[in-house]
Design a protein around this motif. Structure first.
Motif, PDB file in Angstrom:
ATOM      1  N   ASP A 178       0.117 -22.849   5.492  1.00 52.36           N
ATOM      2  CA  ASP A 178      -0.451 -21.849   6.401  1.00 52.36           C
ATOM      3  C   ASP A 178      -0.568 -22.311   7.852  1.00 52.36           C
ATOM      4  O   ASP A 178      -0.898 -21.510   8.732  1.00 52.36           O
ATOM      5  CB  ASP A 178      -1.842 -21.423   5.909  1.00 52.36           C
ATOM      6  CG  ASP A 178      -1.754 -20.244   4.950  1.00 52.36           C
ATOM      7  OD1 ASP A 178      -0.629 -19.778   4.712  1.00 52.36           O
ATOM      8  OD2 ASP A 178      -2.797 -19.796   4.452  1.00 52.36           O
ATOM      9  N   MET A 179      -0.296 -23.578   8.112  1.00 49.19           N
ATOM     10  CA  MET A 179      -0.500 -24.090   9.474  1.00 49.19           C
ATOM     11  C   MET A 179       0.291 -23.321  10.533  1.00 49.19           C
ATOM     12  O   MET A 179      -0.246 -22.906  11.535  1.00 49.19           O
ATOM     13  CB  MET A 179      -0.150 -25.587   9.554  1.00 49.19           C
ATOM     14  CG  MET A 179      -1.252 -26.516   9.097  1.00 49.19           C
ATOM     15  SD  MET A 179      -2.804 -26.336   9.998  1.00 49.19           S
ATOM     16  CE  MET A 179      -3.793 -25.495   8.794  1.00 49.19           C
ATOM     17  N   ASN A 180       1.593 -23.145  10.301  1.00 49.84           N
ATOM     18  CA  ASN A 180       2.406 -22.480  11.325  1.00 49.84           C
ATOM     19  C   ASN A 180       2.165 -20.981  11.402  1.00 49.84           C
ATOM     20  O   ASN A 180       2.555 -20.326  12.352  1.00 49.84           O
ATOM     21  CB  ASN A 180       3.895 -22.752  11.093  1.00 49.84           C
ATOM     22  CG  ASN A 180       4.244 -24.170  11.499  1.00 49.84           C
ATOM     23  OD1 ASN A 180       3.668 -24.715  12.434  1.00 49.84           O
ATOM     24  ND2 ASN A 180       5.160 -24.784  10.774  1.00 49.84           N
ATOM     25  N   ARG A 181       1.503 -20.447  10.371  1.00 50.76           N
ATOM     26  CA  ARG A 181       1.215 -19.005  10.359  1.00 50.76           C
ATOM     27  C   ARG A 181      -0.092 -18.698  11.075  1.00 50.76           C
ATOM     28  O   ARG A 181      -0.461 -17.544  11.217  1.00 50.76           O
ATOM     29  CB  ARG A 181       1.071 -18.511   8.919  1.00 50.76           C
ATOM     30  CG  ARG A 181       2.334 -18.608   8.110  1.00 50.76           C
ATOM     31  CD  ARG A 181       2.097 -17.938   6.770  1.00 50.76           C
ATOM     32  NE  ARG A 181       2.999 -18.462   5.753  1.00 50.76           N
ATOM     33  CZ  ARG A 181       2.694 -18.534   4.472  1.00 50.76           C
ATOM     34  NH1 ARG A 181       1.518 -18.144   4.031  1.00 50.76           N
ATOM     35  NH2 ARG A 181       3.570 -18.999   3.612  1.00 50.76           N
ATOM     36  N   THR A 182      -0.824 -19.731  11.435  1.00 58.32           N
ATOM     37  CA  THR A 182      -2.128 -19.509  12.058  1.00 58.32           C
ATOM     38  C   THR A 182      -1.959 -19.338  13.558  1.00 58.32           C
ATOM     39  O   THR A 182      -1.551 -20.272  14.246  1.00 58.32           O
ATOM     40  CB  THR A 182      -3.075 -20.701  11.771  1.00 58.32           C
ATOM     41  OG1 THR A 182      -3.046 -20.989  10.378  1.00 58.32           O
ATOM     42  CG2 THR A 182      -4.498 -20.359  12.174  1.00 58.32           C
ATOM     43  N   PHE A 183      -2.250 -18.172  14.053  1.00 59.36           N
ATOM     44  CA  PHE A 183      -2.177 -17.860  15.483  1.00 59.36           C
ATOM     45  C   PHE A 183      -0.857 -18.279  16.131  1.00 59.36           C
ATOM     46  O   PHE A 183      -0.857 -19.069  17.073  1.00 59.36           O
ATOM     47  CB  PHE A 183      -3.342 -18.524  16.238  1.00 59.36           C
ATOM     48  CG  PHE A 183      -4.692 -18.118  15.743  1.00 59.36           C
ATOM     49  CD1 PHE A 183      -4.999 -16.772  15.562  1.00 59.36           C
ATOM     50  CD2 PHE A 183      -5.661 -19.063  15.458  1.00 59.36           C
ATOM     51  CE1 PHE A 183      -6.257 -16.392  15.107  1.00 59.36           C
ATOM     52  CE2 PHE A 183      -6.920 -18.684  15.001  1.00 59.36           C
ATOM     53  CZ  PHE A 183      -7.219 -17.344  14.822  1.00 59.36           C
ATOM     54  N   PRO A 184       0.269 -17.739  15.642  1.00 60.64           N
ATOM     55  CA  PRO A 184       1.538 -18.052  16.310  1.00 60.64           C
ATOM     56  C   PRO A 184       1.532 -17.599  17.774  1.00 60.64           C
ATOM     57  O   PRO A 184       2.325 -18.083  18.572  1.00 60.64           O
ATOM     58  CB  PRO A 184       2.576 -17.278  15.498  1.00 60.64           C
ATOM     59  CG  PRO A 184       1.808 -16.273  14.704  1.00 60.64           C
ATOM     60  CD  PRO A 184       0.451 -16.847  14.486  1.00 60.64           C
ATOM     61  N   ASP A 185       0.618 -16.679  18.099  1.00 60.23           N
ATOM     62  CA  ASP A 185       0.550 -16.174  19.483  1.00 60.23           C
ATOM     63  C   ASP A 185      -0.457 -16.946  20.336  1.00 60.23           C
ATOM     64  O   ASP A 185      -0.823 -16.510  21.426  1.00 60.23           O
ATOM     65  CB  ASP A 185       0.190 -14.683  19.481  1.00 60.23           C
ATOM     66  CG  ASP A 185      -1.176 -14.408  18.844  1.00 60.23           C
ATOM     67  OD1 ASP A 185      -1.668 -15.271  18.079  1.00 60.23           O
ATOM     68  OD2 ASP A 185      -1.753 -13.338  19.110  1.00 60.23           O
ATOM     69  N   ASN A 186      -0.930 -18.106  19.827  1.00 62.83           N
ATOM     70  CA  ASN A 186      -1.879 -18.890  20.622  1.00 62.83           C
ATOM     71  C   ASN A 186      -1.235 -20.208  21.048  1.00 62.83           C
ATOM     72  O   ASN A 186      -0.815 -21.000  20.205  1.00 62.83           O
ATOM     73  CB  ASN A 186      -3.152 -19.167  19.834  1.00 62.83           C
ATOM     74  CG  ASN A 186      -4.250 -19.752  20.715  1.00 62.83           C
ATOM     75  OD1 ASN A 186      -4.066 -20.763  21.386  1.00 62.83           O
ATOM     76  ND2 ASN A 186      -5.402 -19.102  20.734  1.00 62.83           N
ATOM     77  N   VAL A 187      -1.190 -20.434  22.371  1.00 65.94           N
ATOM     78  CA  VAL A 187      -0.471 -21.606  22.887  1.00 65.94           C
ATOM     79  C   VAL A 187      -1.128 -22.920  22.458  1.00 65.94           C
ATOM     80  O   VAL A 187      -0.452 -23.947  22.349  1.00 65.94           O
ATOM     81  CB  VAL A 187      -0.340 -21.549  24.429  1.00 65.94           C
ATOM     82  CG1 VAL A 187       0.522 -20.353  24.850  1.00 65.94           C
ATOM     83  CG2 VAL A 187      -1.704 -21.469  25.109  1.00 65.94           C
ATOM     84  N   LYS A 188      -2.435 -22.890  22.171  1.00 65.11           N
ATOM     85  CA  LYS A 188      -3.127 -24.140  21.801  1.00 65.11           C
ATOM     86  C   LYS A 188      -2.825 -24.584  20.374  1.00 65.11           C
ATOM     87  O   LYS A 188      -3.094 -25.711  20.001  1.00 65.11           O
ATOM     88  CB  LYS A 188      -4.636 -23.974  21.986  1.00 65.11           C
ATOM     89  CG  LYS A 188      -5.028 -23.656  23.420  1.00 65.11           C
ATOM     90  CD  LYS A 188      -6.528 -23.509  23.580  1.00 65.11           C
ATOM     91  CE  LYS A 188      -6.862 -23.129  25.022  1.00 65.11           C
ATOM     92  NZ  LYS A 188      -8.308 -23.114  25.272  1.00 65.11           N
ATOM     93  N   PHE A 189      -2.298 -23.658  19.567  1.00 63.07           N
ATOM     94  CA  PHE A 189      -1.970 -23.999  18.178  1.00 63.07           C
ATOM     95  C   PHE A 189      -0.487 -24.294  17.985  1.00 63.07           C
ATOM     96  O   PHE A 189      -0.027 -24.460  16.867  1.00 63.07           O
ATOM     97  CB  PHE A 189      -2.422 -22.880  17.230  1.00 63.07           C
ATOM     98  CG  PHE A 189      -3.907 -22.898  16.975  1.00 63.07           C
ATOM     99  CD1 PHE A 189      -4.457 -23.686  15.980  1.00 63.07           C
ATOM    100  CD2 PHE A 189      -4.766 -22.147  17.759  1.00 63.07           C
ATOM    101  CE1 PHE A 189      -5.827 -23.721  15.755  1.00 63.07           C
ATOM    102  CE2 PHE A 189      -6.143 -22.168  17.550  1.00 63.07           C
ATOM    103  CZ  PHE A 189      -6.674 -22.959  16.545  1.00 63.07           C
TER     104      PHE A 189
END
Length: 329
Positions: free
Chosen positions: A107-118
Motif C-alpha cells: 500500500d505504500m505507493n498507493r498512499t497519496f500519489p498526489d502528495n509530493v511529500k510521499f
C-alpha cells in the motif's frame, strides 16, 4: 498560483483558485484571531483541562501550529506516550510478522500519489515514516494488524505532527478508543455505524432514506469511505482537519454530524436522482464545491443542521444495529 497546497497535495486540474482565494483571505482573518486566543489559553504549557471553553475553542478550529499538541492532549495520546517510554521503538526493533509487512509495503505507493511529500524522490520521503508507524501499530494491536484506510489516516497524522512516535499514539487513540471497531478483520463497528447513519437519516432526512430504500441502494455503497478514511480524499484538507479537531475531543459522533449535514444540505439535489447509479453519483457530488470548502461555516453547520444528537442515542442505535447484523451473519 501554487499547484501544491501547504500540506504537499497537488491541486487538481480543475481547481477553482479564484473562489479558494476569496475564501482563504476571509479564513485567514479567523485563523489569526483564533491563534491569539489559543496562545493565551495554552500559555506555553502542555496541558489543557477539558471544559466548555476548550470545547468551544476546538469547534472553532485549532491553529495549525498548536494542532499536534492539542490532538495529543485531548485524545489521551500524550498520557499514553509518557507512560510508555521507549515502547514505540521496541515495537520497531522486535520480531516482525512477514505477512503484515508485505500488506503494508503493497500500500505504500498507493498512499497519496498526489502528495509530493510521499513521493520516493522527496527528501525526507514520508513513505519511510508511514511504513514505520503502520508496522509498529500492526504489532501493537494484533487484533487489527493492518487494514486499508489506516495508511491514509496515519499519513495525515504524519503531515500534521511531523513526528513518527506521536503519529503512532494518535493512530492508537483513533483506532483503539475513538472509532469503535472500524478496522478489525470483521469490521463490525464500521458496518454497524453505516447502519446507524441509515437510521439517523430516517429520523432526520426521511425523504432521502426513502429514496435509498426505493432504489435498493445500501448505505455502505455511498458512505463506507467517509467512515473508513474519516473524510480524507473526500472533503478538502482544511475541512478534514477541522473535523478531526472535534473528533479527537468529542469522539465518533462527529462523523455522523458531518454525514447528516452533507445529506441534509443537499437533500433537494439528492432527491433529483431517478436511479441507482444516479444516487451514487449524487453522493460523490455533494462532497465537492464551496459548501465544503468554506470549512469555518461548514463546521458551524454540523453543530446546528442535524439538530440534537446525543451519544446515548447513537449507542442505543449501535446496539440494535449490531444485533441485527450479527443475526444476519
Amino acid at each position: 498560483f501554487c499547484r501544491v497546497d501547504p500540506y504537499g497535495f497537488e491541486r487538481p486540474e480543475d481547481f477553482d483558485y479564484a473562489s479558494y482565494e476569496a475564501f482563504f483571505s476571509r479564513y485567514l482573518v479567523v485563523l489569526t484571531r483564533r491563534a491569539i486566543k489559543w496562545s493565551k489559553l495554552l500559555k506555553g504549557s502542555n496541558s489543557i483541562q477539558k471544559s466548555l471553553k476548550v470545547k468551544r475553542y476546538i469547534r472553532k478550529g485549532i491553529p495549525n501550529e498548536h494542532r499536534a499538541l492539542v490532538w495529543m492532549i485531548v485524545s489521551g495520546a500524550q498520557t499514553n506516550m509518557e507512560q510508555n517510554p521507549g515502547y514505540y521503538h521496541r515495537l520497531l526493533e522486535g520480531e516482525k510478522n512477514a505477512k503484515l509487512l508485505e500488506a503494508i509495503k503493497t500500500d505504500m505507493n498507493r498512499t497519496f500519489p498526489d502528495n509530493v511529500k510521499f513521493r520516493k524522490t522527496a527528501d525526507p520521503c514520508l513513505q519511510h515514516t508511514l511504513y514505520n508507524v503502520l508496522v509498529a501499530y500492526g504489532h501493537h494491536n494484533k487484533a487489527v494488524g493492518y487494514c486499508q484506510g489506516m495508511n491514509f489516516i496515519a499519513g495525515y497524522l504524519i503531515l500534521i505532527t511531523k513526528n513518527e512516535e506521536e503519529s503512532f499514539w494518535l493512530l492508537d487513540a483513533l483506532i483503539g478508543r475513538i472509532l469503535p471497531d472500524y478496522y478489525s478483520p470483521a469490521m463490525l463497528g464500521l458496518k454497524t455505524d453505516q447502519e446507524v447513519l441509515g437510521e439517523l437519516v430516517k429520523m432526520k432526512v426521511p425523504a432521502v432514506a426513502e429514496l435509498m430504500e426505493r432504489h435498493g441502494v445500501m448505505w455502505t455503497l455511498v458512505v463506507s469511505r467517509w467512515f473508513i478514511c474519516l473524510f480524507i480524499d473526500i472533503l478538502p484538507v482544511e475541512t478534514v482537519l477541522r473535523i478531526w479537531d472535534c473528533l479527537f475531543y468529542e469522539g465518533s459522533k462527529i462523523i455522523f454530524r458531518v454525514a447528516l449535514t452533507l445529506i441534509k444540505q443537499n437533500q433537494a439535489f439528492i432527491l433529483e436522482a431517478t436511479n441507482f447509479p444516479d444516487i451514487c453519483d449524487k453522493f460523490k457530488q455533494i462532497t465537492k464545491g464551496t459548501f465544503v470548502t468554506e470549512c469555518h461555516s461548514f463546521m458551524q453547520k454540523i453543530f446546528t443542521d442535524p439538530g440534537s444528537l446525543s451519544m446515548a442515542t447513537i449507542n442505543k442505535l449501535r446496539e440494535t444495529c449490531r444485533e441485527k447484523l450479527l443475526s444476519q451473519g
